[in-house]
Design a protein around this motif. Sequence first.
Motif, PDB file in Angstrom:
ATOM      1  N   ALA A 207       0.850  -1.192   0.000  1.00  0.00           N
ATOM      2  CA  ALA A 207       0.000   0.000   0.000  1.00  0.00           C
ATOM      3  C   ALA A 207       0.884   1.240   0.000  1.00  0.00           C
ATOM      4  O   ALA A 207       1.985   1.226   0.547  1.00  0.00           O
ATOM      5  CB  ALA A 207      -0.915   0.009   1.221  1.00  0.00           C
TER       6      ALA A 207
ATOM      7  N   TRP B 249      -1.011   4.428   0.240  1.00  0.00           N
ATOM      8  CA  TRP B 249      -1.882   5.447   0.820  1.00  0.00           C
ATOM      9  C   TRP B 249      -2.032   5.218   2.320  1.00  0.00           C
ATOM     10  O   TRP B 249      -3.036   4.716   2.807  1.00  0.00           O
ATOM     11  CB  TRP B 249      -3.231   5.455   0.121  1.00  0.00           C
TER      12      TRP B 249
ATOM     13  N   SER C 216      -5.833   3.651   3.190  1.00  0.00           N
ATOM     14  CA  SER C 216      -6.854   3.618   2.150  1.00  0.00           C
ATOM     15  C   SER C 216      -6.805   2.254   1.476  1.00  0.00           C
ATOM     16  O   SER C 216      -5.743   1.805   1.049  1.00  0.00           O
ATOM     17  CB  SER C 216      -6.594   4.731   1.131  1.00  0.00           C
ATOM     18  N   ILE C 217      -7.958   1.580   1.400  1.00  0.00           N
ATOM     19  CA  ILE C 217      -8.029   0.242   0.815  1.00  0.00           C
ATOM     20  C   ILE C 217      -9.296   0.117  -0.023  1.00  0.00           C
ATOM     21  O   ILE C 217     -10.351   0.642   0.351  1.00  0.00           O
ATOM     22  CB  ILE C 217      -7.980  -0.860   1.906  1.00  0.00           C
ATOM     23  N   ASN C 218      -9.176  -0.566  -1.127  1.00  0.00           N
ATOM     24  CA  ASN C 218     -10.333  -0.864  -1.961  1.00  0.00           C
ATOM     25  C   ASN C 218     -11.143  -1.955  -1.251  1.00  0.00           C
ATOM     26  O   ASN C 218     -10.576  -3.001  -0.906  1.00  0.00           O
ATOM     27  CB  ASN C 218      -9.874  -1.344  -3.342  1.00  0.00           C
TER      28      ASN C 218
ATOM     29  N   HIS D 286     -10.676  -5.487  -2.353  1.00  0.00           N
ATOM     30  CA  HIS D 286      -9.365  -6.116  -2.204  1.00  0.00           C
ATOM     31  C   HIS D 286      -9.519  -7.406  -1.410  1.00  0.00           C
ATOM     32  O   HIS D 286     -10.288  -7.480  -0.445  1.00  0.00           O
ATOM     33  CB  HIS D 286      -8.409  -5.153  -1.483  1.00  0.00           C
TER      34      HIS D 286
ATOM     35  N   TYR E 163      -9.354  -7.179   2.409  1.00  0.00           N
ATOM     36  CA  TYR E 163     -10.283  -6.327   3.153  1.00  0.00           C
ATOM     37  C   TYR E 163     -11.128  -7.144   4.138  1.00  0.00           C
ATOM     38  O   TYR E 163     -11.383  -6.693   5.256  1.00  0.00           O
ATOM     39  CB  TYR E 163     -11.177  -5.513   2.217  1.00  0.00           C
TER      40      TYR E 163
ATOM     41  N   ASP F 128     -13.703   5.279  -4.546  1.00  0.00           N
ATOM     42  CA  ASP F 128     -13.695   3.835  -4.782  1.00  0.00           C
ATOM     43  C   ASP F 128     -12.922   3.073  -3.707  1.00  0.00           C
ATOM     44  O   ASP F 128     -12.727   1.869  -3.815  1.00  0.00           O
ATOM     45  CB  ASP F 128     -13.149   3.516  -6.178  1.00  0.00           C
ATOM     46  N   HIS F 129     -12.482   3.745  -2.666  1.00  0.00           N
ATOM     47  CA  HIS F 129     -11.751   3.135  -1.557  1.00  0.00           C
ATOM     48  C   HIS F 129     -12.456   3.438  -0.232  1.00  0.00           C
ATOM     49  O   HIS F 129     -13.406   4.217  -0.182  1.00  0.00           O
ATOM     50  CB  HIS F 129     -10.319   3.673  -1.492  1.00  0.00           C
TER      51      HIS F 129
END
Length: 168
Positions: A32, A34, A48-50, A53, A56, A125-126
Motif C-alpha cells: 500500500a 496510501w 486507504s483500501i479498496n 481487495h 479487506y 472507490d476506496h
Amino acid sequence: MSGSIAALFQRLTQGVYVVGVAHGEARNAFTAAWVMQVSFDPLLLALSINPRHSSYGLLKEGRAFSINVLKKSQLDLAGYYGQPASADKKLTLTEWTTDRIGLPLLREALAWFECQVVGEHPAGDHLLVLGKVINGKLLDSQAEPMSYRQTGAMDGASALFPDVFDDS
C-alpha cells in the motif's frame, strides 16, 4: 497542462508499505502507498483500501492491521506483496513474526506499527480505515524509506487515472 494526470499524482510524496492483516488463523499482507498519520492524540494512522481487495475481509473481521515500512532497497518486496494471492501464501517469501493479536510483522522492515481499527469512512472507490497505534518499533534507524515514485508503473495505477480532470 503538460504531462499526464498519473505523472502529476506521482509527485505527491508518499511511502511504500506492506500492510498485514489477520483474523483467527488466517493472515495476509499487501503493498500500500496510501498511509498517513492523521492525529497525535490519540496516535492515529489512516489506510486507504479498496473494499474489493482480497485482504479487506480479514481487515474488517480482525479489526486491526500492521504497517510495515519498506526500505529504499526493498523494491522486490513491494512488487511481490502487490501481486494477488490467497491468504497465508504470500507470507512464505520473507521472515515474519506476529504480534500479540496475530498481525504479521515483517522482520526485514525499516519499522512497523500495530493498529486497532477505530473507524471507516467512504473515500470514492476506496475506504479510509483509521487505526489507533497500539505498538510500534524502529528496526533500522540507518535505512531510508522507499518512496512511491521509486515503484514507477509497477502497480498499474496509471491506467486508473482519467485522461482529463472532471469539470463538473
